[in-house]
Motif scaffolding. Structure first.
Motif: not given
Length: 222
Positions: A209-215
């Motif tokens: 798994d990996e980070v897809m988005a940051v808000a």
């Protein structure tokens, strides 16, 4: 809006008035930047109008509203960032291509654009869930189309950089992974370090798994 096949919305920008005192600033993954006076977008059709002419294989990664006196910070997937005055970019028409904003190395691409100002803190987040805060003052100003400086020491442990954005100590972050994991983090709990640091683990990810988005979540009074 009526989108063409393969097209998707990249940014939404609230505007009170389409005047001549503000600009839309665009950045692409291949490092092209452009600004166009806001009044040029006053009459938009349902099907949309051309905002920037893209090279084949290039795509828009960010659009910001500016008063024309800011600094542009472009961050790349391999952990570089370039900071230069917006005044180095001449305003162009909607159908124009734009100019080179950063000199990219092979296999690198732009992932984020931020409009800088004095006292700003930048948050860098990587694919494997690492993040850190760094003052904008640590990023030396250069001319347009420079190679830039390190914004995170991207390596096998951290993965590539996926986002660099402006934050304050009162903000919170929503970090989302490709497998659907979501975590909410107070920004003040993320360590402030120098540019070349790898940062701290923000989210524990499953293998693969990996980070897809940051808000960024801004406090209501802001």
């Amino acid at each position: 809006p009526k989108l063409e096949a393969g097209e998707r919305i990249n940014a939404t920008i609230p505007v009170k008035e389409f005047d001549d005192a503000h600009y839309l600033v665009f950045a692409t993954k291949r490092g092209v930047v452009k600004k166009t006076v806001l009044s040029a977008f006053s009459n938009i059709k349902v099907s949309g109008i051309r905002a920037i002419n893209l090279d084949q294989g290039d795509e828009l990664i960010g659009t910001k509203l500016s008063d024309g006196n800011r600094e542009i910070v472009l961050a790349t997937s391999l952990g570089k960032a370039v900071r230069f005055s917006e005044g180095l970019i001449r305003g162009r028409g909607r159908a124009a291509r734009g100019v080179a904003g950063v000199r990219l190395s092979e296999r690198d691409e732009v992932v984020s654009m931020t409009l800088g100002q004095e006292g700003m803190i930048l948050l860098t987040v990587s694919q494997k869930g690492y993040g850190k805060r760094t003052p904008l003052s640590e990023y030396r100003k250069t001319g347009r189309n420079a190679k830039g400086v390190v914004t995170m020491k991207a390596n096998e442990k951290t993965g590539k950089v996926i986002s660099v954005l402006e934050v304050s100590g009162e903000d919170e972050l929503i970090v989302t992974s490709k497998e659907g994991m979501v975590i909410r983090i107070p920004v003040r709990g993320i360590r402030q370090t120098g540019r070349s640091a790898s940062g701290v683990k923000l989210i524990n990810l499953n293998p693969g798994d990996e980070v897809m988005a940051v808000a960024r979540l801004v406090k209501e009074e802001q």
